[in-house]
Structure formats: C-alpha cells, structure tokens
Design a protein around this motif. Structure first.
Motif, PDB file in Angstrom:
ATOM      1  N   GLU A   1      12.813  11.838  22.434  1.00  0.00           N
ATOM      2  CA  GLU A   1      13.928  11.965  23.376  1.00  0.00           C
ATOM      3  C   GLU A   1      14.813  10.712  23.392  1.00  0.00           C
ATOM      4  O   GLU A   1      16.030  10.801  23.267  1.00  0.00           O
ATOM      5  CB  GLU A   1      13.353  12.240  24.769  1.00  0.00           C
ATOM      6  CG  GLU A   1      14.379  12.443  25.858  1.00  0.00           C
ATOM      7  CD  GLU A   1      15.140  13.764  25.721  1.00  0.00           C
ATOM      8  OE1 GLU A   1      14.505  14.768  25.373  1.00  0.00           O
ATOM      9  OE2 GLU A   1      16.366  13.759  25.948  1.00  0.00           O
TER      10      GLU A   1
ATOM     11  N   SER B   1      19.052  19.218  26.952  1.00  0.00           N
ATOM     12  CA  SER B   1      17.628  18.932  26.747  1.00  0.00           C
ATOM     13  C   SER B   1      17.116  19.610  25.475  1.00  0.00           C
ATOM     14  O   SER B   1      17.673  20.596  25.013  1.00  0.00           O
ATOM     15  CB  SER B   1      16.817  19.426  27.945  1.00  0.00           C
ATOM     16  OG  SER B   1      16.841  20.839  27.975  1.00  0.00           O
TER      17      SER B   1
ATOM     18  N   ARG C   1      13.402  20.921  24.253  1.00  0.00           N
ATOM     19  CA  ARG C   1      12.010  21.061  24.701  1.00  0.00           C
ATOM     20  C   ARG C   1      11.218  21.947  23.759  1.00  0.00           C
ATOM     21  O   ARG C   1      11.761  22.848  23.141  1.00  0.00           O
ATOM     22  CB  ARG C   1      11.971  21.665  26.100  1.00  0.00           C
ATOM     23  CG  ARG C   1      12.591  20.720  27.097  1.00  0.00           C
ATOM     24  CD  ARG C   1      12.088  20.937  28.480  1.00  0.00           C
ATOM     25  NE  ARG C   1      12.717  19.933  29.341  1.00  0.00           N
ATOM     26  CZ  ARG C   1      13.003  20.113  30.606  1.00  0.00           C
ATOM     27  NH1 ARG C   1      12.710  21.263  31.183  1.00  0.00           N
ATOM     28  NH2 ARG C   1      13.564  19.152  31.308  1.00  0.00           N
TER      29      ARG C   1
END
Lengths: 183, 466
Positions: free
Chosen positions: A130, A79, A81
């Motif tokens: 994303e 991920s 973030r």
C-alpha cells in the motif's frame, strides 16, 4: 496288442505346419493374422478410455461464472484489496483449493479493476504494498505499478485482469482459468 | 537339518531355475582395475530401491486427495510412529539419488564409456536421468503445502511458454482450469505409478545392456576404441584380465551404497524432514514459493537470465540440453576415451560444475527478491550519529515506502538493489532524484507514487548516508 502311437496327435498337427504345403500355410497364416488383428483392435479399444483419462483436461469445457466478492461500500475509492472467490471448477472434495484470489482496485465510482494475483513471470503470488503503491513478487523480483503495468524485474506482461461488474451495489467477478503467460 | 534345507533349495532351484538365471549375472567378468569409479551407478540403483521401499511405506500413511493430503502430511511428520524419519529418509534418498545419478553420468562422460558399443547404455541412462528429475519434482508437489501448490503454478507457467502448445500443456499438467482435486491425483499418479513403471523398464534395459556389453574398461591414453575390432578386443581383454563380479568387485558397490544409506539415515535422524509450509490455499498469498534444492538452479536461472530471451530460453534451453545429451554418443563413438586426451570434453565438465554450483549457491540466497521481512533501520544505525528530525523522518519513509525491501542501509534491508549505506558520498541530491522519480533497470519509477515533500525528505535522508 497293437502298438499305440503316443505322438499321433502332435504329428498330425505338425504336418499341417509343413512348409512344403503352401496352401495349408496360407490358411494358418490367415488365422494368425485374424487373431492378431482381433487382439490389436481390442487393445486399441481398451486404450481409448485410458488415454481419455490422461488427456481429460483438454476434452472438458472451461466453465466460468460470476462471483460476488463484496459490496461497493466495502471498497473505498482508490483502495486495492485482496478478495477471494470460488473457482468455477471447484469440487466439493477439493478442500481448501477451491478458491482463487484477486487484487480488487476501486478506480472511481463504479469502476473496478480485478488483477490476478499471479505474476506473469512464473505465477508466484504478488503482494500489494500500500505505502509503496506497488505489487511485488516474492520469487524473482517482479514489480508492477498500481495499474498493473510492469515496473521492474522479469515479468513479460502486465498483471492479467478478471472481468468485473457491479450489480445492485454488489461487485461481481467473472472466474477464469489460472492465468498462464503464453508467448 | 542343513540337508533338509539344501534339498528344498535344490527342488526350488530345479523348478524355478534361479541359478541359471542369476549365476551369469553374479559371475559376469568385469575389468580388474578402477572399480571404485563404478560405484555411482550401483548406488543410484540402491537409492531407487530405497525410494521404492520408503515410498510404498509412505503410501500407507498418505492420502492422495486435495482436501486431505496436507493433513496426512502433518500426521506423517508430527504424529505417526517413525513417520518423520520415514519422510526424511525418502526426502534425503531423493536428494542422494539426484546427486548420484548426476555423478554417475559425469563419470560416464569423463571416461567416455558411452562410446561404441555402449551408446544405448548412455541413451537409456539419459531417460533415467530425466525420469529421476521428474520424480523429484512431482514428489515435492505431493507435500501439497502452499509451497507444493505454488510450485505447481510455477511449473504450469513454464510449460505455458512452449510455443503453440504451451496453453494445452499447462492445462494438462494442472488437470484443468485451476489447481484443485484434479491436480493432486494426477501428480500422485505420475509420481507413484506412471514414472516408476518407466523407471523399472528402463533400469531393466540399462542393466541388461551393462551385462550384454560388459562394463567399460578403465580408459588408458592411446588405447583407442575402434568399432571394427573393439568387441573382439574386449572379449580377449576380459578373457585375460577379468575378475568375477561376485565376490571380487561387488563389495565396493555394497560398501559405497551402505555408506550412502548410513549418511541418509544420519541426515534423517539429525535434521528431520523439511518443514511443511502453510496449508494449500491459492487464496492465501503471503507465501514465498521456493523449490527444493535440486530445482534451485532453475529458480536462480529464471531470475538471472536476461528477461528478453527468457521465453525462448525456457523452451529452447531444456530442449537443447536433452538433445545434446541424447546425441553425445553419436558425436563421437570411437577413438580416445582417456580424459587426459579429451581436454575440451573435460573443459565442458568443469564449466557444467561451475555453472551448477554457482546457480545453486545464488539460488539458495536468492538476493534478487524483495525482502518482505526487512526490519526498519533504527536511528542508531543511520548517519550522522545524531540525525536531525528530517533525516529520521526520511528513514521512516525509506522503510514504509518499500525502499528497504530492496535496498540496504547499514545492515538493514534487502539485497535486490544497491546498498545505500554510503549513497550520499556517491550521488548528488539531483542524481538521486532522477533515479527515484524515473526508476530504471530493476528500480520502479516512484515519480507518481511519492509527493514532492516526501521525495525531498527521502533525499535528505539518503544524502546524509555517507
């Protein structure tokens, strides 16, 4: 009653400026120079703190400190973030401008990468998209891949990184000055 | 009663010497023709006075602190009595001052008024131009909304490209490592004290020189400037033809400046102050910094120039421009002044006009940026009229994978990349695959981002667009 010379004082002083009297001139000249020098020195001394205020940022040290931005379990592997952290030079009266942001990427296990949000072109804030797996800049069309390398547009360098470490499953990031692209 | 006031005036004038000081300025002889040409300079001065007055008024309401500046801006814009109009007048006044200072300079160049003996008038004017631009820029930062703080970052980045000293200059601008309380107080000091002080001094010099050298006579083809004889000639010329500034010439300046002021008030009233963006927070990144219009041409230039030369251009460009501006009066300080006899100079002026206006137009559209607000292309807008499920799935991918930020299909999507409404007719599936996988130019390589089946679905969608 004798006649009073009302210009007596003036004429006495004027004589001392008489150009035909070089010796007297030197003394006057000397005094003039001394007083001008005193004025110049005092002005120069006064200027020091003023100029110091102007160039203060160059005289200060660059502080930096480790800031916790989250726990490992909050960032799934793979991920990317947005995290924010307090700047090292934040003042209590800075209002909302005490923080900077970074894109934290969990590469694998204890490996994290923290990219500065600032595009290396002119510093605008890049966004992580994303689904496209790209960082995109809103200003002049800069695009970066997920590893921070330049994908398109004008950026001259890859995205700058902050130092990251993991302590007791907490992710910590080392603050740094606003990244400026220097040639 | 009238006599009483006259006596007071007489006493004051005797002790202060107002008449002695101002009479020569008011009465000074000016050339009789072409006076409409000269209104830009005085209008710029009027604008500066307007900016000082409205700026002082704003300073009664503004809080120059990083924590409060934005909130005081909100107060000025939305709450304070006449606050919005005050801020608007200051904003449109700044725009007008920048336009007028530009027009004044172009007029001076066209009539070659910078030639002997007025070289220093030009040079002091170049300083004033630079100060005005710097005022415009720092003023924009003082709004201290997200656009203001991000613009400071952009400015620091530009300074960073200066060889050797870049890092220090950027740090000096920001007042430290990052943007914070120390940054705003510096911008405030520059905008409110330091630069205005320089402007006052240089305006005094500029005006003094105007009176000392006299206003340049309207040029006439064939009437050459010869430094040896010009002063004498000009004196005779004034002696023969001049009219007094007051009242024969000044009304034009007053009328023109008044029209500008009325226009500014109209703009302020009808359009209001520019909207504030969001609160200043560098941790909030969903913002698209864009400068006020007069900086937009640099914004456009940075997007459009070849990326390889950019670092050099960012330093050399402004330096060279400033050097050229300063040496103009030394390149040719005598000879022909008429624009009709200086074709290359006029060609240059036209080039500058085209350059500035095209960059402004492009900068306001900024088609090079990804459009983050792009809406998904609806089924009704894609080809063919009744698409099968693969094509529809491809259109979803086209949006979700970010292609649409830059590419347009039938009116949906950004403009940074080529319009793909009819790409199926232009490129084969294989050609499209090569471009998507490898990227190229301003297109990122999607080879490692898209899996094989997504790529195929996307190609199916694109192939159908014809």
């Amino acid at each position: 009653m004798s006649k009073i010379d009302i210009y007596e004082d003036e004429s006495k002083h004027q004589r001392s400026y008489d150009k035909d009297n070089p010796e007297e001139m030197t003394r006057k000249q000397f005094m003039t120079r001394v007083s001008l020098s005193i004025a110049a020195v005092s002005a120069a001394v006064m200027a020091v703190p003023c100029i110091a205020a102007l160039v203060a940022p160059l005289l200060e040290e660059n502080p930096s400190s480790w800031r916790t931005v989250g726990r490992i379990e909050d960032f799934p592997v793979g991920s990317t973030r947005l995290v924010d952290f307090e700047n090292a030079d934040a003042e209590p009266y800075s209002g909302m401008l005490t923080k900077s942001a970074a894109w934290l990427r969990h590469v694998d296990q204890d490996n994290f990468t923290a990219f500065a949000v600032n595009c290396t072109h002119l510093g605008c804030p890049v966004r992580w998209e994303e689904n496209a797996q790209l960082f995109m800049c809103p200003c002049h069309g800069g695009v970066y891949y997920s590893d921070g390398t330049v994908a398109a547009g004008p950026p001259p360098r890859r995205l700058p990184e902050y130092k990251v470490r993991v302590r007791n499953r907490e992710i910590q990031l080392l603050t740094a000055p606003l990244p400026i692209t220097v040639v | 009663m009238k006599n009483f006031f006259r006596r007071i005036w007489g006493w004051l004038d005797d002790r202060i010497g107002i008449n002695d000081l101002l009479r020569p300025l008011v009465d000074h002889p000016v050339p009789p023709r072409g006076l409409w040409m000269y209104v830009f300079g005085s209008a710029t001065l009027f604008m500066f006075i307007l900016q000082v007055v409205t700026g002082v008024a704003l300073s009664l309401l503004y809080q120059p602190s990083s924590a409060n500046a934005y909130h005081s801006l909100e107060f000025i814009t939305y709450q304070a009595k006449f606050g919005n109009i005050l801020r608007s007048v200051h904003f449109y006044g700044a725009s007008a001052m920048i336009i007028l200072v530009g027009l004044h300079m172009i007029r001076t160049y066209i009539t070659a008024s910078y030639k002997f003996p007025r070289e220093m008038n030009w040079i002091s004017g170049v300083f004033l131009l630079l100060f005005t631009i710097f005022m415009g820029f720092t003023g924009q930062l003082l709004r201290w909304d997200s656009n203001g703080v991000w613009s400071s970052v952009v400015a620091a980045q530009q300074l960073g490209r200066v060889p050797f000293f870049g890092k220090y200059l950027a740090r000096l601008l920001l007042g430290g490592d990052t943007i914070g309380s120390h940054s705003l107080t510096r911008f405030f000091s520059y905008h409110v004290f330091i630069i205005p002080a320089f402007i006052f001094v240089f305006i005094a010099l500029h005006l003094y020189l105007v009176f000392r050298t006299g206003i340049s006579e309207p040029p006439k083809a064939g009437r050459l400037v010869d430094p040896k004889t010009y002063r004498k000639w000009y004196e005779d010329y004034l002696h023969k033809y001049a009219i007094p500034f007051w009242p024969n010439a000044v009304w034009r300046d007053v009328l023109f400046s008044s029209i500008i002021v009325i226009l500014i008030i109209l703009f302020a009233w009808l359009r209001g102050a520019p909207d504030l963006t969001t609160e200043p927070n560098l941790a909030y990144i969903h913002t698209s910094p864009a400068p006020d219009w007069y900086m937009v041409l640099f914004f456009a230039l940075f997007a459009l120039m070849p990326h390889k030369i950019e670092s050099a251009a960012m330093t050399i460009g402004p330096t060279l421009t400033v050097i050229i501006l300063f040496i103009i009066p030394f390149l040719s300080n005598k000879g022909e002044r008429s624009p009709m006899r200086r074709p290359w100079a006029m060609f240059g002026v036209i080039c500058v006009f085209i350059f500035v206006i095209s960059l402004l137009v492009l900068g306001l559209k900024h088609p090079w940026s990804a459009d983050f607000d792009a809406k998904p292309v609806p089924v009704a807008a894609i080809h063919p009229a009744h698409p099968d499920s693969t094509v529809v799935a491809g259109s979803h991918l086209f949006y979700s994978r970010g292609c649409e930020y830059c590419h347009r299909v039938n009116g949906y999507g950004g403009k940074a990349g080529p319009d793909l409404s009819f790409v199926g007719a232009r490129l084969t599936a294989q050609e499209m695959t090569i471009r998507i996988v490898n990227g190229g130019g301003n297109m990122p390589a999607y080879g490692s981002i898209l899996n094989r089946s997504d790529l195929q679905t996307l190609i199916d969608f694109l192939s159908a667009q014809k």
